[in-house]
Design a protein around this motif. Structure first.
Motif, PDB file in Angstrom:
ATOM      1  N   MET A 294       0.839  -1.184   0.000  1.00  0.00           N
ATOM      2  CA  MET A 294       0.000   0.000   0.000  1.00  0.00           C
ATOM      3  C   MET A 294       0.886   1.250   0.000  1.00  0.00           C
ATOM      4  O   MET A 294       1.849   1.341   0.740  1.00  0.00           O
ATOM      5  N   THR A 295       0.555   2.185  -0.846  1.00  0.00           N
ATOM      6  CA  THR A 295       1.325   3.417  -0.963  1.00  0.00           C
ATOM      7  C   THR A 295       0.824   4.442   0.057  1.00  0.00           C
ATOM      8  O   THR A 295      -0.370   4.584   0.279  1.00  0.00           O
ATOM      9  N   GLN A 296       1.753   5.145   0.646  1.00  0.00           N
ATOM     10  CA  GLN A 296       1.435   6.233   1.566  1.00  0.00           C
ATOM     11  C   GLN A 296       2.314   7.424   1.214  1.00  0.00           C
ATOM     12  O   GLN A 296       3.239   7.307   0.418  1.00  0.00           O
ATOM     13  N   ILE A 297       2.033   8.541   1.816  1.00  0.00           N
ATOM     14  CA  ILE A 297       2.860   9.732   1.607  1.00  0.00           C
ATOM     15  C   ILE A 297       3.953   9.722   2.671  1.00  0.00           C
ATOM     16  O   ILE A 297       3.674   9.669   3.864  1.00  0.00           O
ATOM     17  N   GLY A 298       5.212   9.754   2.225  1.00  0.00           N
ATOM     18  CA  GLY A 298       6.341   9.714   3.137  1.00  0.00           C
ATOM     19  C   GLY A 298       6.574  11.045   3.835  1.00  0.00           C
ATOM     20  O   GLY A 298       5.917  12.051   3.548  1.00  0.00           O
ATOM     21  N   ILE A 299       7.523  11.037   4.733  1.00  0.00           N
ATOM     22  CA  ILE A 299       7.895  12.247   5.477  1.00  0.00           C
ATOM     23  C   ILE A 299       8.212  13.397   4.533  1.00  0.00           C
ATOM     24  O   ILE A 299       7.915  14.549   4.811  1.00  0.00           O
ATOM     25  N   ASP A 300       8.800  13.074   3.381  1.00  0.00           N
ATOM     26  CA  ASP A 300       9.205  14.096   2.417  1.00  0.00           C
ATOM     27  C   ASP A 300       8.102  14.494   1.441  1.00  0.00           C
ATOM     28  O   ASP A 300       8.334  15.305   0.548  1.00  0.00           O
ATOM     29  N   GLY A 301       6.919  13.916   1.599  1.00  0.00           N
ATOM     30  CA  GLY A 301       5.801  14.278   0.732  1.00  0.00           C
ATOM     31  C   GLY A 301       5.699  13.443  -0.537  1.00  0.00           C
ATOM     32  O   GLY A 301       4.816  13.687  -1.355  1.00  0.00           O
ATOM     33  N   PHE A 302       6.574  12.461  -0.708  1.00  0.00           N
ATOM     34  CA  PHE A 302       6.548  11.609  -1.889  1.00  0.00           C
ATOM     35  C   PHE A 302       5.871  10.280  -1.562  1.00  0.00           C
ATOM     36  O   PHE A 302       6.088   9.728  -0.479  1.00  0.00           O
ATOM     37  N   PRO A 303       5.077   9.755  -2.507  1.00  0.00           N
ATOM     38  CA  PRO A 303       4.396   8.486  -2.245  1.00  0.00           C
ATOM     39  C   PRO A 303       5.352   7.299  -2.355  1.00  0.00           C
ATOM     40  O   PRO A 303       6.184   7.242  -3.264  1.00  0.00           O
ATOM     41  N   ARG A 304       5.254   6.391  -1.381  1.00  0.00           N
ATOM     42  CA  ARG A 304       6.013   5.139  -1.411  1.00  0.00           C
ATOM     43  C   ARG A 304       5.376   4.186  -0.412  1.00  0.00           C
ATOM     44  O   ARG A 304       4.589   4.606   0.426  1.00  0.00           O
ATOM     45  N   SER A 305       5.757   2.939  -0.472  1.00  0.00           N
ATOM     46  CA  SER A 305       5.204   1.963   0.468  1.00  0.00           C
ATOM     47  C   SER A 305       5.769   2.206   1.868  1.00  0.00           C
ATOM     48  O   SER A 305       6.834   2.821   2.033  1.00  0.00           O
ATOM     49  N   LYS A 306       5.057   1.688   2.862  1.00  0.00           N
ATOM     50  CA  LYS A 306       5.506   1.815   4.249  1.00  0.00           C
ATOM     51  C   LYS A 306       6.882   1.164   4.416  1.00  0.00           C
ATOM     52  O   LYS A 306       7.743   1.696   5.109  1.00  0.00           O
ATOM     53  N   GLU A 307       7.084   0.034   3.755  1.00  0.00           N
ATOM     54  CA  GLU A 307       8.358  -0.677   3.840  1.00  0.00           C
ATOM     55  C   GLU A 307       9.500   0.154   3.255  1.00  0.00           C
ATOM     56  O   GLU A 307      10.587   0.224   3.831  1.00  0.00           O
ATOM     57  N   GLU A 308       9.259   0.768   2.106  1.00  0.00           N
ATOM     58  CA  GLU A 308      10.286   1.617   1.488  1.00  0.00           C
ATOM     59  C   GLU A 308      10.626   2.796   2.395  1.00  0.00           C
ATOM     60  O   GLU A 308      11.796   3.162   2.553  1.00  0.00           O
ATOM     61  N   GLU A 309       9.602   3.380   2.996  1.00  0.00           N
ATOM     62  CA  GLU A 309       9.809   4.525   3.902  1.00  0.00           C
ATOM     63  C   GLU A 309      10.643   4.102   5.111  1.00  0.00           C
ATOM     64  O   GLU A 309      11.546   4.826   5.542  1.00  0.00           O
ATOM     65  N   GLU A 310      10.360   2.928   5.647  1.00  0.00           N
ATOM     66  CA  GLU A 310      11.122   2.432   6.800  1.00  0.00           C
ATOM     67  C   GLU A 310      12.583   2.180   6.436  1.00  0.00           C
ATOM     68  O   GLU A 310      13.475   2.484   7.228  1.00  0.00           O
ATOM     69  N   VAL A 311      12.827   1.645   5.248  1.00  0.00           N
ATOM     70  CA  VAL A 311      14.201   1.394   4.800  1.00  0.00           C
ATOM     71  C   VAL A 311      14.963   2.717   4.684  1.00  0.00           C
ATOM     72  O   VAL A 311      16.116   2.824   5.124  1.00  0.00           O
TER      73      VAL A 311
END
Length: 83
Positions: free
Chosen positions: A1-18
């Motif tokens: 599932m895609t979410q909006i990251g801290i930087d305002g860009f969409p990515r998966s929760k897993e990608e954001e955690e990495v």
């Protein structure tokens, strides 16, 4: 599932955690801490003063945003590690 990251860009929760964990790993070393301290000193802790131009202020705020973003990723990774 895609979410909006801290930087305002969409990515998966897993990608954001990495991303957060990678940033935290980089800046938790002694050299990383020294670099982050230096970046903070020339951005977040810098005072532009009343004579700063609009363009200079915008440039400084962009730099501050990036340092703040690094620090937010570090906090996010540390918070995840404490769970």
């Amino acid at each position: 599932m895609t979410q909006i990251g801290i930087d305002g860009f969409p990515r998966s929760k897993e990608e954001e955690e990495v991303i957060s964990k990678d940033i935290e790993a980089l800046f938790k070393t002694p050299n990383g801490k020294a670099v982050l301290s230096y970046l903070r000193s020339i951005t977040i802790e810098a005072v532009g003063g009343g004579a700063i131009s609009d363009n200079e202020l915008r440039h400084l705020e962009g730099q501050r945003y990036l340092v703040g973003l690094i620090e937010r990723h570090i906090r996010k990774a540390q918070k995840g590690a404490s769970k």
